[in-house]
Enzyme design. Structure first.
Site, mmCIF file in Angstrom:
data_model
loop_
_atom_site.group_PDB
_atom_site.id
_atom_site.type_symbol
_atom_site.label_atom_id
_atom_site.label_comp_id
_atom_site.label_asym_id
_atom_site.label_seq_id
_atom_site.Cartn_x
_atom_site.Cartn_y
_atom_site.Cartn_z
ATOM 1 N N SER A 176 0.817 -1.209 0.000
ATOM 2 C CA SER A 176 0.000 0.000 0.000
ATOM 3 C C SER A 176 0.849 1.258 0.000
ATOM 4 O O SER A 176 0.358 2.344 -0.305
ATOM 5 C CB SER A 176 -0.928 0.010 1.215
ATOM 6 O OG SER A 176 -0.162 0.053 2.409
ATOM 7 N N TYR A 221 -4.272 1.158 3.344
ATOM 8 C CA TYR A 221 -5.317 0.206 2.946
ATOM 9 C C TYR A 221 -6.159 -0.242 4.140
ATOM 10 O O TYR A 221 -7.300 -0.678 3.971
ATOM 11 C CB TYR A 221 -4.683 -1.040 2.324
ATOM 12 C CG TYR A 221 -4.273 -0.897 0.866
ATOM 13 C CD1 TYR A 221 -4.327 0.318 0.188
ATOM 14 C CD2 TYR A 221 -3.833 -2.018 0.163
ATOM 15 C CE1 TYR A 221 -3.941 0.417 -1.140
ATOM 16 C CE2 TYR A 221 -3.455 -1.932 -1.167
ATOM 17 C CZ TYR A 221 -3.508 -0.714 -1.818
ATOM 18 O OH TYR A 221 -3.130 -0.628 -3.131
ATOM 19 N N GLY A 222 -5.594 -0.187 5.334
ATOM 20 C CA GLY A 222 -6.244 -0.760 6.509
ATOM 21 C C GLY A 222 -7.685 -0.350 6.756
ATOM 22 O O GLY A 222 -8.533 -1.195 7.043
ATOM 23 N N ASN A 240 0.035 -6.686 4.657
ATOM 24 C CA ASN A 240 -0.755 -7.625 5.454
ATOM 25 C C ASN A 240 -2.238 -7.518 5.150
ATOM 26 O O ASN A 240 -2.936 -8.529 5.065
ATOM 27 C CB ASN A 240 -0.504 -7.389 6.938
ATOM 28 C CG ASN A 240 0.840 -7.899 7.385
ATOM 29 O OD1 ASN A 240 0.965 -9.013 7.874
ATOM 30 N ND2 ASN A 240 1.873 -7.079 7.222
ATOM 31 N N THR A 241 -2.741 -6.291 4.979
ATOM 32 C CA THR A 241 -4.161 -6.118 4.681
ATOM 33 C C THR A 241 -4.515 -6.770 3.353
ATOM 34 O O THR A 241 -5.506 -7.497 3.244
ATOM 35 C CB THR A 241 -4.529 -4.622 4.646
ATOM 36 O OG1 THR A 241 -4.165 -4.010 5.888
ATOM 37 C CG2 THR A 241 -6.017 -4.430 4.417
ATOM 38 N N CYS A 283 1.993 -5.549 10.157
ATOM 39 C CA CYS A 283 1.920 -4.601 9.045
ATOM 40 C C CYS A 283 3.356 -4.335 8.651
ATOM 41 O O CYS A 283 4.197 -4.085 9.527
ATOM 42 C CB CYS A 283 1.225 -3.306 9.472
ATOM 43 S SG CYS A 283 1.290 -2.004 8.208
ATOM 44 N N THR A 284 3.654 -4.407 7.361
ATOM 45 C CA THR A 284 5.054 -4.243 6.946
ATOM 46 C C THR A 284 5.568 -2.822 7.159
ATOM 47 O O THR A 284 6.767 -2.577 7.064
ATOM 48 C CB THR A 284 5.251 -4.673 5.482
ATOM 49 O OG1 THR A 284 4.252 -4.058 4.649
ATOM 50 C CG2 THR A 284 5.164 -6.185 5.346
#
Length: 269
Positions: free
Chosen positions: A10, A41-42, A73-74, A183-184
């Site tokens: 994202s 994006y979350g 991750n999302t 989350c990266t």
């Protein structure tokens, strides 16, 4: 022409995975897409995140990558299987590698997961951890204020310290000995997160395990690059290229000083 490993996120968070791939697989060409114009994006609905992920994959596939890494991750939580059904090359996410690492490190059996609202809402980490160890106790917490800090390049400041402390307060006294940075983007804040959580809590970033999985898959398929030529990496971002490039150069440091890099702003919609 050397086929690249395509990595998407994202925003700048996936650069944590890029750094680890460059360290473990220095001969591989990296093609990175950071959707900085639409980050984070979350908070977005799953259908929207899936649509964005499809758009980026459709853009990247024209460069004939040998693998796609969803370093968000999302997007992994909601779009991984959808993307796998649409392309004929391996697609790797970041959730299962992170869960495996945490399962192997916890002593108390109590694992914390912090992530975006979308990742936490999906329950993807809890599902992955329970598959590995049904008795494990998972405590999940959304930290929506972290990604904007990272996208602004605000890694260490009094504001960052205050945001991290207030966000992580609900995890205090819960006997957590292992915390997944789900989350990266979050490894950019690992120094502050670690100081708030204390020395007794091991922080797990999925980047290392994801790079290992990439290496294993490419080795098994006999697709690892064997020539000695220096790879030319490509970095795309959909938003402000100046901020993206500054953060990328700061985070990747010597690893992109040693190899040629092409910076591009794509049109995907």
């Amino acid at each position: 022409m050397q086929q690249p490993i395509a990595i998407l996120d994202s925003g700048v968070g996936g650069l944590t995975v890029v750094k680890e791939i460059m360290r473990q697989l220095p001969r591989e060409k990296i093609m990175y897409f950071g959707d900085t114009a639409r980050a984070p994006y979350g908070p977005r609905p799953a259908e929207e995140v899936t649509r964005f992920t499809r758009q980026i994959v459709e853009y990247l596939i024209q460069y004939r990558p040998k693998m796609i890494v969803i370093a968000c991750n999302t997007a992994t939580a909601v779009a991984l299987e959808d993307i796998r059904s649409r392309v004929a090359i391996p697609v790797v996410g970041v959730i299962h590698p992170g869960a495996r690492a945490a399962n192997g490190r916890t002593q108390s059996g109590v694992v914390g997961v912090i992530g975006t609202e979308g990742t936490i809402r999906s329950g993807a980490y809890e599902t992955a951890l329970k598959q590995l160890s049904p008795a494990i106790h998972v405590i999940s917490l959304a930290c929506p204020k972290f990604v904007p800090l990272v996208e602004q390049g605000n890694f260490r400041s009094p504001e960052t310290q205050e945001v991290v402390e207030s966000s992580l307060r609900p995890l205090g006294g819960r006997n957590i000995d292992t915390l997944i940075l789900g989350c990266t983007h979050y490894p950019f804040l690992s120094e502050t997160i670690g100081s708030v959580m204390g020395e007794g809590v091991k922080l797990i970033s999925s980047a290392n395990e994801t790079a290992r999985e990439i290496s294993t898959i490419l080795h098994d398929r006999n697709r690892l690059t064997r020539d000695g030529e220096l790879p030319v990496h490509q970095f795309f971002c959909s938003g402000d290229p100046r901020m993206f490039r500054m953060i990328a150069q700061q985070w990747l440091g010597e690893q992109i000083e040693l190899t040629p890099v092409v910076w591009q702003v794509p049109k995907i919609v």
